[in-house]
Enzyme design. Structure first.
Site, PDB file in Angstrom:
ATOM      1  N   PHE A 115       0.839  -1.194   0.000  1.00 43.01           N
ATOM      2  CA  PHE A 115       0.000   0.000   0.000  1.00 43.01           C
ATOM      3  C   PHE A 115       0.875   1.245   0.000  1.00 43.01           C
ATOM      4  CE2 PHE A 115      -2.608   3.267   2.107  1.00 43.01           C
ATOM      5  CZ  PHE A 115      -3.703   3.255   1.259  1.00 43.01           C
ATOM      6  N   ARG A 136      -7.071   3.868  13.726  1.00 41.34           N
ATOM      7  CA  ARG A 136      -5.762   4.181  13.149  1.00 41.34           C
ATOM      8  C   ARG A 136      -4.703   3.306  13.810  1.00 41.34           C
ATOM      9  NH1 ARG A 136      -6.758   6.107   8.330  1.00 41.34           N
ATOM     10  NH2 ARG A 136      -7.289   8.325   8.212  1.00 41.34           N
ATOM     11  N   ALA A 151     -10.257  13.005   4.407  1.00 40.17           N
ATOM     12  CA  ALA A 151      -9.002  13.067   3.658  1.00 40.17           C
ATOM     13  C   ALA A 151      -8.918  11.882   2.706  1.00 40.17           C
ATOM     14  CB  ALA A 151      -7.804  13.073   4.601  1.00 40.17           C
ATOM     15  N   GLU A 166     -14.112  12.617  -1.388  1.00 31.44           N
ATOM     16  CA  GLU A 166     -13.952  12.023  -0.065  1.00 31.44           C
ATOM     17  C   GLU A 166     -15.009  12.535   0.915  1.00 31.44           C
ATOM     18  OE1 GLU A 166     -11.899   9.594   0.923  1.00 31.44           O
ATOM     19  OE2 GLU A 166     -11.137   9.389  -1.114  1.00 31.44           O
ATOM     20  N   GLU A 177     -17.008   9.660   2.809  1.00 30.10           N
ATOM     21  CA  GLU A 177     -16.755   9.474   4.236  1.00 30.10           C
ATOM     22  C   GLU A 177     -17.833  10.073   5.139  1.00 30.10           C
ATOM     23  OE1 GLU A 177     -12.773  10.692   5.187  1.00 30.10           O
ATOM     24  OE2 GLU A 177     -11.874   9.128   3.942  1.00 30.10           O
ATOM     25  N   SER A 211       5.347  15.045   6.471  1.00 31.51           N
ATOM     26  CA  SER A 211       6.429  14.670   7.388  1.00 31.51           C
ATOM     27  C   SER A 211       7.710  14.562   6.573  1.00 31.51           C
ATOM     28  CB  SER A 211       6.101  13.341   8.084  1.00 31.51           C
ATOM     29  OG  SER A 211       7.106  13.007   9.012  1.00 31.51           O
ATOM     30  N   PRO A 212       8.353  15.695   6.241  1.00 29.38           N
ATOM     31  CA  PRO A 212       9.427  15.707   5.244  1.00 29.38           C
ATOM     32  C   PRO A 212      10.687  14.934   5.619  1.00 29.38           C
ATOM     33  CG  PRO A 212       9.258  17.834   6.340  1.00 29.38           C
ATOM     34  CD  PRO A 212       8.069  17.036   6.769  1.00 29.38           C
ATOM     35  N   GLU A 216     -12.196  -1.189   1.113  1.00 28.79           N
ATOM     36  CA  GLU A 216     -10.953  -0.583   1.581  1.00 28.79           C
ATOM     37  C   GLU A 216     -10.801  -0.713   3.093  1.00 28.79           C
ATOM     38  OE1 GLU A 216     -10.493   3.418   0.218  1.00 28.79           O
ATOM     39  OE2 GLU A 216     -10.527   2.869  -1.909  1.00 28.79           O
ATOM     40  N   GLU A 229     -12.773   0.444   5.393  1.00 24.55           N
ATOM     41  CA  GLU A 229     -13.123   1.676   6.090  1.00 24.55           C
ATOM     42  C   GLU A 229     -14.369   1.487   6.947  1.00 24.55           C
ATOM     43  OE1 GLU A 229     -11.416   5.117   3.090  1.00 24.55           O
ATOM     44  OE2 GLU A 229     -13.478   4.466   2.848  1.00 24.55           O
TER      45      GLU A 229
END
Length: 203
Positions: free
Chosen positions: A18, A69, A86, A102, A106, A123-124, A152, A154
């Site tokens: 993924f 999560r 998102a 979305e 959602e 998050s570079p 998916e 969800e």
């Protein structure tokens, strides 16, 4: 410094699922001058994201979502986080199109209007992913229930909150995921201005 101040020596795809795990061997220009020795860095890649905080100015209400999560699995409060809508931006899609899609998938809410908040690196230190963050106008009068795409995996619960309550939760550390936190802190600052604008305009 610019992109040409980085010299890529080697790139390797270590895992493709993924997400994609890449390993880079590179050198970059130093602030003191010259180039660094070869260093190794790893990145996790999937693509850019569109995220949107849903707001009903008529009811002065925010529509958020709650879902499981894996990264929060050890959180004492549990791994179900209060978040905003998102989704990943696929090839050929614009961030605004993804925000609209979305929101419907959602929450079942159709976007009436969309305001850009910011675009930023997620998050570079570990990914090139950028987030396109929006505030979206909706009618929250019928918002609620369980949503998401079963194929998916969800399982998304819609949560409607008074705008002031949503802002208070962000200030109390109860929305401890980056996208909703950034969106709500921006919203707290611009809420009255946006509400006045949307209530004065068509739609």
């Amino acid at each position: 410094m610019r992109e040409q101040d980085v010299e890529i020596l080697e790139q390797e795809i270590c895992y493709q699922g993924f997400y994609r795990l890449e390993r880079w061997r590179l050198r970059h220009r130093l602030f003191a001058g010259g180039m660094s020795p070869a260093i190794v860095r790893e990145t996790i890649e999937k693509g850019d994201v569109a995220a949107v905080l849903l707001y009903d100015p008529q009811r002065d209400e925010v529509v958020m979502i709650e879902q499981f999560r894996i990264g929060a699995r050890a959180d004492p409060r549990g791994p179900w986080l209060l978040e905003i809508v998102a989704g990943l931006i696929e090839d050929g899609e614009t961030p605004a199109e993804v925000a609209r899609r979305e929101a419907m998938e959602e929450t079942g809410c159709m976007l009436i209007d969309l305001l850009p908040i910011s675009t930023f690196y997620t998050s570079p230190a570990k990914t090139s992913q950028r987030t396109h963050l929006y505030l979206g106008r909706v009618d929250s009068s019928s918002a609620g229930g369980i949503h998401g795409l079963p194929h998916e995996g969800e399982d998304i619960r819609v949560v409607c909150l008074a705008a002031a309550q949503a802002v208070a939760l962000s200030e109390q550390g109860c929305t401890d995921s980056a996208w909703p936190l950034i969106a709500l802190l921006w919203f707290a600052r611009h809420r009255e201005e946006v509400r006045e604008r949307w209530l004065a305009g068509p739609g």
